[in-house]
Design an enzyme around this catalytic site. Sequence first.
Site, PDB file in Angstrom:
ATOM      1  CG  ASP A  45      -7.534  -2.330  -3.802  1.00 46.60           C
ATOM      2  OD1 ASP A  45      -7.680  -2.721  -2.629  1.00 46.60           O
ATOM      3  OD2 ASP A  45      -6.624  -1.572  -4.186  1.00 46.60           O
TER       4      ASP A  45
HETATM    5  N1  URA Z   1      -1.973  -2.682  -4.090  1.00 42.66           N
HETATM    6  C1  URA Z   1      -3.077  -1.972  -4.342  1.00 42.66           C
HETATM    7  O1  URA Z   1      -3.047  -0.762  -4.361  1.00 42.66           O
HETATM    8  N2  URA Z   1      -4.231  -2.642  -4.557  1.00 42.66           N
HETATM    9  C2  URA Z   1      -4.306  -3.994  -4.577  1.00 42.66           C
HETATM   10  O2  URA Z   1      -5.386  -4.553  -4.798  1.00 42.66           O
HETATM   11  C3  URA Z   1      -3.147  -4.709  -4.308  1.00 42.66           C
HETATM   12  C4  URA Z   1      -1.991  -4.033  -4.069  1.00 42.66           C
END
Ligand code: URA
Length: 261
Positions: free
Chosen positions: A119
């Site tokens: 993310d």
């Molecule tokens: N879990 C999440 O919530 N975000 C990420 O980027 C990776 C794993």
Amino acid sequence: MRAPNTHREEPAAKRPLKTLERVLSKAGLGSRTEARRWIHAGRVSVNGRETQNPDQWVDMERDRVSVDGKPLRVQERLYILLYKPTGYITTYKDPEGRPTVYDLTTDISTFLSPVGRLDLDTSGLLLMTNDTQLAERITNPESHLPKTYLVKSSKVLTDEQLQQMRDGLDLSDGPTRPAIVSRLRDSAKYTHLEITITEGRNRQVRRMIEALDARVLKLVRVQIGDIRIGTLTIGKWRHLTPPELQALGVNDGRSDRRPQG
Ligand code: URA
């Protein structure tokens, strides 16, 4: 028992057909969007004939693909580990103009794709490669490759809540597989924990913490399988080492094609 017929021709349906657009991007020349642009610009030919069709099927074992008259040649596969900072997206282009992981890898001329995603507000270990088979193998939901994250939650979590994460939580897209969870430390307001999950669902760690009525304040991926982020500086990348490649089941680094000369 019948002796194997080594001269028998493999049925066409079993041969490795790929679209022209995919062949070009897989060869490390650029994104699929760029490949389409070159094809539409008349720069690409298949078996000596210019084509304008990015969806044309190409048989990698037989067809001769050229870009600007130069045939594709065998290309070394590249595998890197990037320490992605927060604020960078993992797609190639962002309509909103935000920084991307490609801004951190401008010194690599081969087009690499991120293996899975992180993310915008997650930092940490991101694998990038032009080995699409490895990428597909790792991101396949059946692969169950463990991924480890450091998490800071917006509340102090109880032992029961950590146990719920270990046992599996009910999320909107189904229950989570068992996780390995250790409390690292608590402060007056927050819990710092380490969690290892064997799935790669969208925003999974954040949604698991939200299922416990808390929020993720910080999320860092520190390990994928046997590969650790170690002492790599944030925003920097390095090549995977031979033992790391071996642990991922990669043994030979050569097979794709790109233009010669
Ligand atoms: N879990 C999440 O919530 N975000 C990420 O980027 C990776 C794993």
